[in-house]
Design a protein around this motif. Structure first.
Motif, PDB file in Angstrom:
ATOM      1  N   ILE A 336       1.077  -1.319  -0.047  1.00 12.34           N
ATOM      2  CA  ILE A 336      -0.079  -0.092   0.375  1.00 12.34           C
ATOM      3  C   ILE A 336       1.677   1.207  -0.099  1.00 12.34           C
ATOM      4  N   GLU A 339       1.946   1.871  -3.250  1.00  6.45           N
ATOM      5  CA  GLU A 339       1.001   2.783  -3.996  1.00  6.45           C
ATOM      6  C   GLU A 339       1.225   3.792  -3.614  1.00  6.45           C
ATOM      7  N   LYS A 350      -6.492   7.467   4.437  1.00  2.00           N
ATOM      8  CA  LYS A 350      -7.145   6.403   4.508  1.00  2.00           C
ATOM      9  C   LYS A 350      -6.252   5.297   4.705  1.00  2.00           C
ATOM     10  N   LEU A 351      -5.373   5.740   2.927  1.00  6.34           N
ATOM     11  CA  LEU A 351      -4.033   5.197   3.036  1.00  6.34           C
ATOM     12  C   LEU A 351      -3.316   5.851   3.044  1.00  6.34           C
ATOM     13  N   ARG A 357      -6.012   3.002   7.519  1.00  5.92           N
ATOM     14  CA  ARG A 357      -5.464   2.291   7.684  1.00  5.92           C
ATOM     15  C   ARG A 357      -4.364   1.664   8.863  1.00  5.92           C
ATOM     16  N   GLN A 640      -4.348  -8.707  -5.186  1.00  7.31           N
ATOM     17  CA  GLN A 640      -4.204  -8.000  -4.096  1.00  7.31           C
ATOM     18  C   GLN A 640      -4.804  -6.312  -4.196  1.00  7.31           C
ATOM     19  N   GLN A 641      -3.778  -6.013  -5.676  1.00  4.73           N
ATOM     20  CA  GLN A 641      -3.097  -4.987  -6.228  1.00  4.73           C
ATOM     21  C   GLN A 641      -4.499  -3.700  -6.376  1.00  4.73           C
ATOM     22  N   ARG A 644      -7.729  -2.456  -4.816  1.00  6.91           N
ATOM     23  CA  ARG A 644      -7.016  -1.091  -4.633  1.00  6.91           C
ATOM     24  C   ARG A 644      -7.808   0.153  -5.811  1.00  6.91           C
ATOM     25  N   THR A 656      -1.957   0.442 -12.943  1.00  9.27           N
ATOM     26  CA  THR A 656      -1.685  -0.711 -12.097  1.00  9.27           C
ATOM     27  C   THR A 656      -1.384  -2.364 -12.656  1.00  9.27           C
TER      28      THR A 656
END
Length: 989
Positions: A336, A339, A350-351, A357, A640-641, A644, A656
Motif C-alpha cells: 500500500i 502505491e 485512509k491510505l 488503514r 490484491q493490487q 484498490r 496498475t
C-alpha cells in the motif's frame, strides 16, 4: 427565509446561489411550504443553511426532487435516530404500498419499480444520515452504524424480492443431502462486516449457499448453483446499477474465492475447500471483518450463517499464537505504501501515513496473532477493540485513547470529504474554498488549524504503527565511510562554478583504488555539466550531493565501474525533478547496492529503472527482488493490487497492470543476471506473468462489456457461451523472454443467432469481437507507463483479413480446409492461456485431432523445408558465404533456434497420429523429451537438440538484457550448430 448568521462569510455566496436556484426551480406553493417550515423550526432552519453549504449532494436533492425534499423536511426525519429494525419496517411499508413486498397479500413483480423504491429509500436515509453527521446531532459510531444498517436492509430486501421472483420460474433450491430449502447466505466484508461503513462506501460481499442440489417445483429445474448465481446477479443489479434515481450501493465482489475469475456463488463445501487449501494471508486479514448480513434460518432451527462462520473460523484464526501475522501485515502495508508513494496520494486520510488503514492494521495484527486463543479479539469494531488491547498490555498505556481519538477524527474527516458530493474518496481537497469548507464542517475556523490537528493525529498513529508493525532499523546499513569520498564529488551549484580538471579528478580516484579512474572522472564531469543538474532545485541538489559519495564508495569495489556509473547516471538525470527517488537511495544503502549490482549486470535493467523510476521501490526488499513468485502467488498479488482500484476505473486498472508487469519483469531479470534462476525458470515466470495479466484483462473487459450490453445469451438448452485466449509462439511454448510480444488468437463458442440480454443488446459475434478489441486496447494502448504488451493477432484464421474473434466451429473449419502447413506448425505451440474451462477442454480436444491427422510425410517435409528456406533468406545473416561465416544469428541462421523448432514441429505433425502423446506439450524441450521416450528419436539426438536449444536461448537472453541483437561471433557455438545441422539433414534432407 434562511439565516446567514451562522454561516461564515466565505460561504455566503454559495448559500445565496443555492437559494436563487431554489427559487428558479420551485413553484410558489413549494416556496410557501419552505417558508412556513423555516418559521416553525428556527433551529433546524439554521441546520438547513449549513447543509446547503456543506453538501452539494443534499443541495442537489433539494433542487432536483423538490416535493420529496419538502416532504422529508416536514416529516422531521433528520431529528430521528433509526434502528436497523425501524429502517427495515419503513422500507417494508413503502414496498407493501406498491405490492412489492413478498410478505404482502399480493406480490407484483416489477423490477424497475422495486429498484426505484430502493433508490428513493436510500436517498431519504442518506439525507438523514448526512444531516445528523454534519450538524453533529450524531456521533461517528451512529453514522457508521446507520450506513451499515442501510446496506443490510437494502441487501436483504433485494434478496427477498428476487428470491420470490426466481422461485416462480425455477422453484425452490433443495439441498442434495438435507432435502431442505436452501437460503443464500451473504457475507459482508470490510467496513460492512465491522459496522463501520462510511457515507459513500461500496460494499464488499461474498455470496454462498449451504448445499449443492437442484430446484424443485418450478417451470424448469436448474442446479442450486445456477439458481443462486442468477439471484446474485439480480441482487447486484438492483443495488449497483445507476439509474435516473441514482444507485443504492456500489457492490464489489472481488473478495470472493478466486476473485473476479471465480464463480459468483459457491456452496459451503467449496468455500471451506478454497480457504483451507488456497486461502492467502491477506484473505485471512479480510475474513476477520466477515459477518453474515443475510442468511435465513433453515428447517430444524439451523442457522446457515453460523454454520458457515464455524467452517471458516479455522482459516481465520489459528489455534496457536501466530506471530507470522506481523510479517504478513508488514508486507501488505508495504504494498500500500508503494502505491501511495507512486501515485502521490499522501493526502489520503485512509491510505496515507498515519491514516485510517494504519489504525486498522494495528488492531488486526493482534487479532490475527491471538484471536485463535482469545475469543474477545474476534470483535470486529476498532473502537471496541482498542481499549481491550491496551487493557491486555498489547498496547502501551494511553495508546488506546490516542488511537481512538485519531480514529474518530479521521473518520469524521472522511465523512466530511465524501458527504460533500456523495463520492467515494478519502483525499483532502485541492481547491482553497473546498479546504475551508472541510475545515468548517469539522468545526474549525480555518483550514490551517484543522490541518495542524490532522497532522498531529497522523503522527501519533504512525508512531504507534511503527512500534507494532514496521520492520526494525538495520544498524548495518551504513557501514561504509562515505565521508572520505565527499571531496571527489564537487558541489557545483551553478554554471558559473568551474568544472574540475579531469586529470586531477582521475588522480584522486586512482588514489582511492578506483578501477578505470579516467573513464569514471569523465562520466562525473559529464553529469556536472548536464542541463538536468544545472536546473535542479536546491533540495534536489542537496540529495544528489548526499548520494554521489555513497555511490562512488560502492563503485570503488567493482572491476568495471565506468559503464555501471554511466548507466546509473542516466537514471539520476531522469529523476532530477523527482528527487524523492534520490532520497530513497540515500536512506536505503541496501537498495543502492542492489541498483549498482543490477545496472552493472544489465543495461536493460538500467534502462527500465531510468524509464520507470517507481521501480526503485522493488530494490528495497532483496528477499522479494531475487525470489519471483509462482503463478498462484502472482495471481494473488495482482488480485490484491487491483482490489484498490475501482473496477470502472479503466485508466487506473491499466496503470496498475503496467506497474505489476514491470515490477515482476524486473524481479525476473534481477534473478537472471545474478544467476539465481536458470533459463527455463526465467521463461516460466515471464510466461506465468503474462498469463495472470491476460486472465485479469479478460475479466476486466468482460465486466465492462456485460455492464454495457448484458451477458451473451445461449440458445435454448445450450450452456452460457465461453471465450478463450489462445497463446501461440513463445507464449504458447512457455518460452517468453524480456520484451516478447504476445501472439494471440481469440475463440468463442456462442451461436451466431444469440444476442446479449442488456438494454443495449448486441448480437453474440459483435459482443465477442468488441470484447477482443477491448482486451487489445487494454494491452496495447500507450500510457504514461508504456504498453502492457505488444499484441500480434496475425495467426488467427485468414490472418489480418480474418475476423478478430472466431467461433470454435469456424476455427475448426478453417484449420481443416484452408490452413497452410505453417499454420499447423504454429498449432503445435498453441495452448489456452486464459478463459472458460469448458471451451478450453474443447479447444484442446480439437487441437489434438488436428495435429493427429494423417499426413503425407513427403509433402509435409517439402512444405516445412520450403518455409524454412524462405525465412532464412529473409531473416538470416545476409551477404556472401564469407560474410555469413563471420557472425551467427542465434535464431535464424543455419543450425540455430528456428531449425530446432521446425524439426520439432515437423515431427509432431508427421508422427502424432501414431504417438498422440506428442500433442500433450507445447514447448520444444518437453516435446523432444517425449520423442525420445516414444523411441521416435535417438536419445543422443534429442539430448543434443535440447542442449543446443538451451545454449542458444540463454545467449539470446543475455544479449537481450544488454539490449543487444541476437547475433554472436561466427566462431561461437560451432559444436552445437554442427549437431543441429547434422540432425536436420538426417530427418529433413
Amino acid at each position: 427565509m434562511l439565516s446567514f448568521e451562522q454561516i461564515p462569510s466565505l460561504f455566503h455566496s454559495s448559500l445565496q446561489r443555492q437559494l436563487d436556484l431554489w427559487r428558479d426551480r420551485s413553484s410558489e406553493a413549494q416556496q410557501a411550504r419552505l417558508t412556513a417550515w423555516l418559521q416553525a423550526h428556527p433551529e433546524p432552519a439554521a441546520q438547513l443553511a449549513r447543509m446547503w453549504v456543506a453538501s452539494q449532494y443534499v443541495a442537489k436533492v433539494a433542487l432536483d426532487q423538490t416535493d420529496a425534499f419538502l416532504d422529508w423536511l416536514e416529516a422531521g426525519s433528520f431529528a430521528r435516530t433509526l434502528s436497523a429494525e425501524a429502517m427495515a419496517a419503513e422500507l417494508d411499508a413503502r414496498l407493501t404500498q406498491r405490492k412489492l413486498n413478498i410478505n404482502g397479500d399480493t406480490f407484483d413483480a416489477d423490477d424497475k419499480e422495486f429498484d426505484r423504491q430502493l433508490r428513493r429509500f436510500r436517498r431519504d436515509m442518506m439525507l438523514r444520515i448526512l444531516w445528523r453527521d454534519f450538524c453533529r446531532l450524531a456521533q461517528m459510531p451512529e453514522t457508521t452504524g446507520d450506513m451499515t444498517s442501510l446496506a443490510e436492509v437494502a441487501i436483504q430486501a433485494a434478496i427477498a424480492y428476487h428470491h420470490r421472483q426466481l422461485q416462480g420460474r425455477f422453484g425452490v433450491p433443495i439441498g442434495k443431502y438435507s432435502q431442505t430449502p436452501q437460503p443464500m447466505v451473504v457475507l459482508g466484508m470490510g467496513k460492512l462486516g465491522g459496522y463501520e461503513l462510511n457515507v459513500s462506501s461500496d460494499i464488499d460481499l461474498i455470496f454462498t449457499y449451504p448445499e449443492s442440489g437442484e430446484t424443485e417445483g418450478g417451470k424448469r429445474s436448474v442446479s442450486n448453483q445456477e439458481y443462486f448465481i442468477k439471484l446474485g446477479q439480480k441482487v447486484i443489479h438492483s443495488l449497483d446499477t445507476g439509474t435516473g434515481d441514482g444507485f443504492v450501493f456500489r457492490v464489489d465482489m472481488r473478495l470472493r474465492p478466486y476473485g473476479q475469475s471465480g464463480a459468483l456463488v459457491l456452496n459451503f463445501d467449496a468455500m471451506e475447500e478454497y480457504y483451507q487449501t488456497q486461502g492467502r494471508e491477506w484473505e485471512r486479514y479480510a475474513m476477520i471483518k466477515a459477518r453474515v448480513v443475510s442468511g435465513e434460518v433453515m428447517p430444524g432451527g439451523v442457522r446457515a450463517g453460523e454454520q458457515l462462520m464455524d467452517l471458516l473460523r479455522p482459516f481465520t484464526y489459528r489455534r496457536y499464537l501466530d506471530f507470522s501475522a506481523i510479517e504478513s501485515m508488514r508486507d501488505m502495508k508495504t504494498l500500500i505504501n508503494r502505491e501511495v508513494q507512486r501515485k502521490g496520494i499522501n493526502t489520503d486520510v485512509k491510505l496515507g501515513a498515519g491514516g485510517i488503514r494504519e489504525i486498522e492494521f494495528i488492531v488486526q495484527v493482534f487479532q490475527m496473532i491471538r484471536g485463535g486463543k482469545d475469543v474477545r479479539l474476534r470483535e470486529r469494531q476498532v473502537l471496541i477493540l482498542l481499549p481491550l488491547l491496551e487493557q491486555e498490555g498489547f498496547l502501551p498505556a494511553g495508546a488506546a485513547s490516542e488511537l481512538s481519538e485519531a480514529y474518530r477524527f479521521l473518520r469524521n474527516t472522511e465523512h466530511a470529504i465524501q458527504g460533500y458530493q456523495d463520492k467515494q474518496t478519502q483525499s483532502l481537497p485541492i481547491e482553497e474554498a473546498d479546504k475551508e469548507r472541510l475545515a468548517w464542517v469539522m468545526g474549525y475556523d480555518d483550514f490551517t488549524g484543522f490541518h495542524r490537528d490532522l497532522e498531529a493525529h497522523r503522527r501519533v498513529v504512525n508512531a504507534h504503527f511503527q512500534d507494532v508493525i514496521a520492520e526494525p532499523e538495520d544498524s548495518n546499513k551504513s557501514d561504509e565511510d562515505f565521508a572520505a569520498w565527499e571531496p571527489l564529488w564537487p558541489k557545483r551549484s551553478g554554471p558559473e562554478d568551474a568544472l574540475p580538471d579531469v586529470e586531477a579528478l582521475s588522480v584522486q580516484l586512482r588514489d582511492k583504488g578506483m578501477v578505470e579512474p579516467e573513464a569514471v572522472a569523465e562520466t562525473l564531469i559529464q553529469l556536472l555539466s548536464s542541463r538536468a543538474l544545472m536546473t535542479m532545485q536546491p533540495d534536489g541538489r542537496t540529495r544528489l550531493d548526499a548520494l554521489m559519495p555513497r555511490l562512488l564508495a560502492l563503485l570503488g569495489d567493482m572491476q568495471e565501474p565506468a559503464e555501471t556509473l554511466s548507466r546509473i547516471l542516466v537514471l539520476v538525470e531522469a529523476v532530477a525533478r523527482r528527487t524523492a527517488y534520490l532520497l530513497l537511495l540515500v536512506e536505503n544503502p541496501d537498495a543502492l547496492r542492489q541498483l549498482i549490482r543490477l545496472c552493472g549486470g544489465s543495461s536493460w535493467i538500467a534502462a527500465q529503472l531510468a524509464q520507470h523510476p517507481a521501480l526503485l521501490d522493488e530494490l528495497l526488499d532483496p528477499r522479494s527482488l531475487y525470489a519471483p513468485p509462482d503463478k498462484d502467488t502472482l495471481r494473488d498479488e495482482l488480485r490484491q493490487q487491483v482490489l484498490r482500484v475501482g473496477w470502472d476505473d479503466l485508466e487506473g486498472q491499466m496503470e496498475t497492470l503496467r506497474y505489476f508487469r514491470m515490477a515482476h519483469g524486473l524481479r525476473v531479470a534481477a534473478s537472471e543476471v545474478t544467476d539465481v534462476l536458470p533459463l527455463m525458470k526465467v521463461s516460466d515466470y515471464l510466461t506465468w506473468l503474462a498469463e495472470v495479466i491476460l486472465e485479469h484483462v479478460l475479466s476486466l473487459a468482460w465486466q465492462q462489456m456485460v455492464e454495457r450490453h448484458g451477458r451473451p445469451q445461449p440458445l435454448a438448452g445450450q450452456p452460457e457461451p465461453d471465450f478463450v485466449v489462445v497463446g501461440y509462439g513463445k507464449l504458447g511454448g512457455i518460452e517468453l523472454g524480456h520484451g516478447s510480444d504476445l501472439d494471440l488468437v481469440f475463440i468463442h463458442d456462442a451461436s451466431a443467432q444469440g444476442y446479449s440480454n442488456g438494454e443495449r443488446s448486441i448480437d453474440n459475434q459483435t459482443f465477442f469481437t468488441r470484447l477482443g478489441q477491448k482486451m487489445i486496447h487494454i494491452l496495447n494502448t500507450q500510457t504514461m507507463s508504456g504498453k502492457l504488451y505488444e499484441v500480434d493477432m496475425r495467426l488467427r484464421p485468414s490472418g489480418n483479413s480474418g475476423l478478430l474473434v472466431s467461433s470454435l466451429t469456424a476455427f475448426e473449419k478453417y484449420q481443416r480446409n484452408e490452413a497452410w502447413t505453417w499454420e499447423h506448425q504454429a498449432l503445435t505451440r498453441a495452448r489456452v492461456v486464459a478463459g472458460g474451462q469448458r471451451l478450453t477442454a474443447e479447444f484442446e480436444a480439437l487441437r489434438n485431432q488436428l495435429l493427429q491427422q494423417p499426413r503425407d510425410e513427403a509433402a509435409l517435409k517439402k512444405d516445412v523445408v520450403t518455409m524454412r528456406e524462405k525465412m532464412r533468406s529473409h531473416l538470416g545473416t545476409q551477404g556472401s558465404e564469407e560474410q555469413k561465416t563471420r557472425q551467427f544469428h542465434l535464431k535464424q541462421d543455419v543450425g540455430g533456434i528456428v531449425d530446432i523448432e521446425f524439426l520439432v514441429q515437423y515431427m509432431v505433425l508427421a508422427w502424432a497420429e501414431k504417438a498422440p502423446e506428442l500433442c500433450r506439450w507445447s514447448d520444444n524441450i518437453r516435446i523432444l523429451e517425449t520423442l525420445k521416450a516414444a523411441g521416435l528419436m535417438s536419445a543422443d539426438d534429442a539430448d543434443q537438440l535440447i542442449e543446443a536449444y538451451k545454449v542458444f536461448r540463454s545467449a539470446g537472453h543475455r544479449l537481450a538484457l544488454q539490449r543487444m541483437p541476437g547475433v554472436v561471433d561466427g566462431n561461437e557455438f560451432e559444436a552445437e550448430r554442427e549437431s543441429v545441422t547434422r540432425i536436420w539433414t538426417r530427418y529433413l534432407g
